[in-house]
Design a protein around this motif. Structure first.
Motif, PDB file in Angstrom:
ATOM      1  N   ILE A 111     -27.614   1.735  38.411  1.00 30.36           N
ATOM      2  CA  ILE A 111     -26.840   0.737  39.132  1.00 30.36           C
ATOM      3  C   ILE A 111     -25.468   1.320  39.472  1.00 30.36           C
ATOM      4  O   ILE A 111     -24.773   1.818  38.574  1.00 30.36           O
ATOM      5  CB  ILE A 111     -26.669  -0.544  38.280  1.00 30.36           C
ATOM      6  N   PRO A 112     -25.065   1.295  40.738  1.00 32.27           N
ATOM      7  CA  PRO A 112     -23.742   1.842  41.097  1.00 32.27           C
ATOM      8  C   PRO A 112     -22.629   1.177  40.301  1.00 32.27           C
ATOM      9  O   PRO A 112     -22.583  -0.049  40.166  1.00 32.27           O
ATOM     10  CB  PRO A 112     -23.632   1.514  42.593  1.00 32.27           C
ATOM     11  N   ALA A 113     -21.735   1.997  39.731  1.00 28.93           N
ATOM     12  CA  ALA A 113     -20.597   1.500  38.957  1.00 28.93           C
ATOM     13  C   ALA A 113     -19.402   2.395  39.255  1.00 28.93           C
ATOM     14  O   ALA A 113     -19.522   3.621  39.211  1.00 28.93           O
ATOM     15  CB  ALA A 113     -20.910   1.498  37.459  1.00 28.93           C
ATOM     16  N   TRP A 169     -29.862  -6.889  43.458  1.00 27.89           N
ATOM     17  CA  TRP A 169     -29.333  -8.159  42.955  1.00 27.89           C
ATOM     18  C   TRP A 169     -28.378  -7.985  41.786  1.00 27.89           C
ATOM     19  O   TRP A 169     -27.496  -8.815  41.575  1.00 27.89           O
ATOM     20  CB  TRP A 169     -30.487  -9.094  42.602  1.00 27.89           C
ATOM     21  N   ILE A 170     -28.519  -6.910  41.002  1.00 30.82           N
ATOM     22  CA  ILE A 170     -27.530  -6.648  39.961  1.00 30.82           C
ATOM     23  C   ILE A 170     -26.202  -6.276  40.610  1.00 30.82           C
ATOM     24  O   ILE A 170     -25.135  -6.720  40.176  1.00 30.82           O
ATOM     25  CB  ILE A 170     -28.008  -5.532  39.020  1.00 30.82           C
ATOM     26  N   SER A 171     -26.257  -5.452  41.663  1.00 27.39           N
ATOM     27  CA  SER A 171     -25.031  -5.066  42.358  1.00 27.39           C
ATOM     28  C   SER A 171     -24.364  -6.265  43.009  1.00 27.39           C
ATOM     29  O   SER A 171     -23.140  -6.353  43.091  1.00 27.39           O
ATOM     30  CB  SER A 171     -25.341  -4.002  43.421  1.00 27.39           C
ATOM     31  N   MET A 177     -20.523  -5.654  34.630  1.00 26.05           N
ATOM     32  CA  MET A 177     -21.632  -4.739  34.398  1.00 26.05           C
ATOM     33  C   MET A 177     -22.039  -4.670  32.940  1.00 26.05           C
ATOM     34  O   MET A 177     -23.155  -4.297  32.609  1.00 26.05           O
ATOM     35  CB  MET A 177     -21.237  -3.338  34.901  1.00 26.05           C
ATOM     36  N   PHE A 178     -21.129  -5.057  32.023  1.00 28.74           N
ATOM     37  CA  PHE A 178     -21.424  -4.987  30.602  1.00 28.74           C
ATOM     38  C   PHE A 178     -21.848  -6.346  30.033  1.00 28.74           C
ATOM     39  O   PHE A 178     -21.986  -6.497  28.834  1.00 28.74           O
ATOM     40  CB  PHE A 178     -20.215  -4.455  29.833  1.00 28.74           C
ATOM     41  N   ASN A 179     -22.055  -7.331  30.901  1.00 30.89           N
ATOM     42  CA  ASN A 179     -22.519  -8.639  30.455  1.00 30.89           C
ATOM     43  C   ASN A 179     -23.442  -9.232  31.518  1.00 30.89           C
ATOM     44  O   ASN A 179     -23.221 -10.319  32.026  1.00 30.89           O
ATOM     45  CB  ASN A 179     -21.326  -9.575  30.186  1.00 30.89           C
TER      46      ASN A 179
END
Length: 344
Positions: A111-113, A169-171, A177-179
Motif C-alpha cells: 500500500i503506498p505510504a 480502497w485502503i488508499s 495507515m496504522f489503524n
C-alpha cells in the motif's frame, strides 16, 4: 402395455447434489414419455434447447414432464412423445443458496505510504458471500461451456482482482495507515460494490464482503503494540527514551567497543538531562529563586525572605576571604566592601 409405455422413462434430477456446487448440467440424454422431474429444496431447474432458455421451474417437488413441464416450455409446448423418440433437451440445475467463502491475501499487498518508499506491506483476510443472480448471464458466459461450476471457481476469479481492490480502497479510506481496522467497514463496502459490478457479467451477485483483520509485518506490529502500551507517556521522544531504557535493562542493547560505549553513555546522559528538564518544566515549584550560581547567596536570600539572617562567619573569630552574601573577595576587612555585610 404399462411395461412398454414406461420402459424408456427416466428421472431428471441432480443426482449427486453438492453444497459447494453452483450448478450442474443434466444433458446428452433424451427425456422419454413418462419421465419425472425432481426439484429439491434450494434448487431451480432450467430447461434449455439449443442453448436457449425454454422454461425455469423453481417449485420443489416431483413433476411429470409430459403433463407438468412441456406445456410451460416456450417453443416446445406442442411436443408429442413418440414410441421410440424422446425430447432432447438440457436441464440446468442451479443451487439457489447463498455461499460463504473465506478469503485471504496470498502475498502482502504493498500500500503506498509517504514514509515508506516501497509501500506498506499489508495482509488481510475475511469472508464474502454470493449467489446466482442472473440465469441468462450465467448460461451465456459459464454454463454454455462448462458441465458444472463450483465455489472454488468463483473464489479464484475474485482473488485474482482482490489485491488491486484492496490497494484502491485502503488508499482511499485508510487515512490512518496504522489503524486500518477503524475503517474496515468502509473499505469492505467499497470492495463489495466493485466485485459485484465485475461478477455481474457472469450472473453472480456479491451479497456481502467483510474484512476480519489487517496484518502488518511483525516488526511494525511490535512497534504498534509497544506504542499503545506507552500511550500514557504522551510523545515519541519519551517513547524512544523508555525504549532505550528497556533495551539497556533487558540486555538487548549490547556494547560495541569504546566508541559505541561512549556514544551510549552520552546518549544516556542526554536522555537523563532531557528527562530532568521535562520534569522541571512539569513541576515549576522545583525552581527556587535562590538556586543560582552561588548557593550560599541563595540560602542567605531565602533566609532574608523568611525574616532570619545567616550566622556571621566572624563569630568564629576568623575573617572569611570571600563575602558569604555576595561572593566578593575580602582583603581582611570586617565588612564586605561590596555589600557591607558584616564579616567578623
Amino acid at each position: 402395455m404399462g411395461f412398454f409405455r414406461n420402459q424408456f422413462a427416466n428421472v431428471v434430477e441432480w443426482e449427486e447434489f453438492r453444497d459447494d456446487m453452483i450448478f450442474w448440467k443434466w444433458n446428452n440424454r433424451e427425456i422419454k414419455k413418462g419421465s419425472k422431474l425432481i426439484i429439491r429444496s434450494g434448487q431451480d431447474a432450467i430447461f434449455l434447447n439449443n442453448g436457449k432458455v425454454e422454461g425455469i421451474f423453481q417449485d420443489e417437488g416431483s413433476f411429470d414432464v409430459d403433463s407438468d413441464i412441456i406445456p410451460f416450455l416456450s417453443t416446445l409446448k406442442g411436443f408429442k412423445f413418440g414410441f421410440n423418440s424422446g425430447m432432447r433437451v438440457e436441464v440446468l440445475f442451479v443451487n439457489t443458496k447463498e455461499f460463504t467463502v473465506r478469503w485471504g491475501t496470498q502475498s502482502p499487498v504493498l500500500i503506498p505510504a509517504p514514509q515508506l518508499p516501497g509501500g506498506m506491506p499489508i495482509r488481510a483476510n475475511g469472508t464474502f458471500t454470493f449467489k446466482v443472480s442472473d440465469y441468462v448471464a450465467l448460461i451465456d458466459k459459464v454454463a454454455g461451456i462448462k458441465q458444472s461450476y463450483v465455489v472454488e471457481d468463483v473464489k479464484i476469479r475474485i482473488t485474482a482482482v482482490l489485491d488491486q481492490l484492496l490497494m484502491k480502497w485502503i488508499s482511499r479510506e485508510g487515512k490512518d495507515m496504522f489503524n486500518l481496522q477503524a475503517n474496515a467497514s468502509d473499505i469492505a463496502n467499497g470492495i463489495r460494490e466493485d466485485l459485484d459490478m465485475q461478477m455481474m457479467s457472469i450472473g453472480i451477485g456479491i451479497t456481502g464482503f467483510q474484512v476480519m483483520s489487517f496484518n502488518y509485518p511483525q516488526e511494525i506490529q511490535d512497534m504498534i503494540t509497544k506504542t499503545a502500551s506507552h500511550e500514557m507517556i504522551g510523545n515519541m521522544q519519551k517513547y524512544q527514551q523508555v525504549s532505550m531504557t528497556d533495551g539497556i535493562a533487558s540486555g538487548k542493547v549490547q556494547s560495541g567497543g569504546t566508541a559505541a560505549d561512549m556514544a551510549g553513555m552520552m546518549m544516556g546522559m542526554n536522555m537523563a538531562n532531557e528527562m530532568m528538564k521535562n520534569m522541571n518544566t512539569n513541576n515549576p515549584n522545583a525552581n527556587n529563586a535562590g538556586q543560582g550560581a552561588n548557593p550560599a547567596a541563595g540560602q542567605q536570600a531565602n533566609n532574608g525572605q523568611n525574616g532570619t539572617s545567616a550566622p556571621a562567619s566572624g563569630e568564629s573569630g576568623i575573617t572569611p576571604k570571600f563575602c558569604p552574601n555576595c561572593g566578593t573577595k575580602n582583603e581582611g576587612s570586617k565588612f564586605c566592601p561590596n555589600c557591607g555585610y558584616k564579616l567578623a
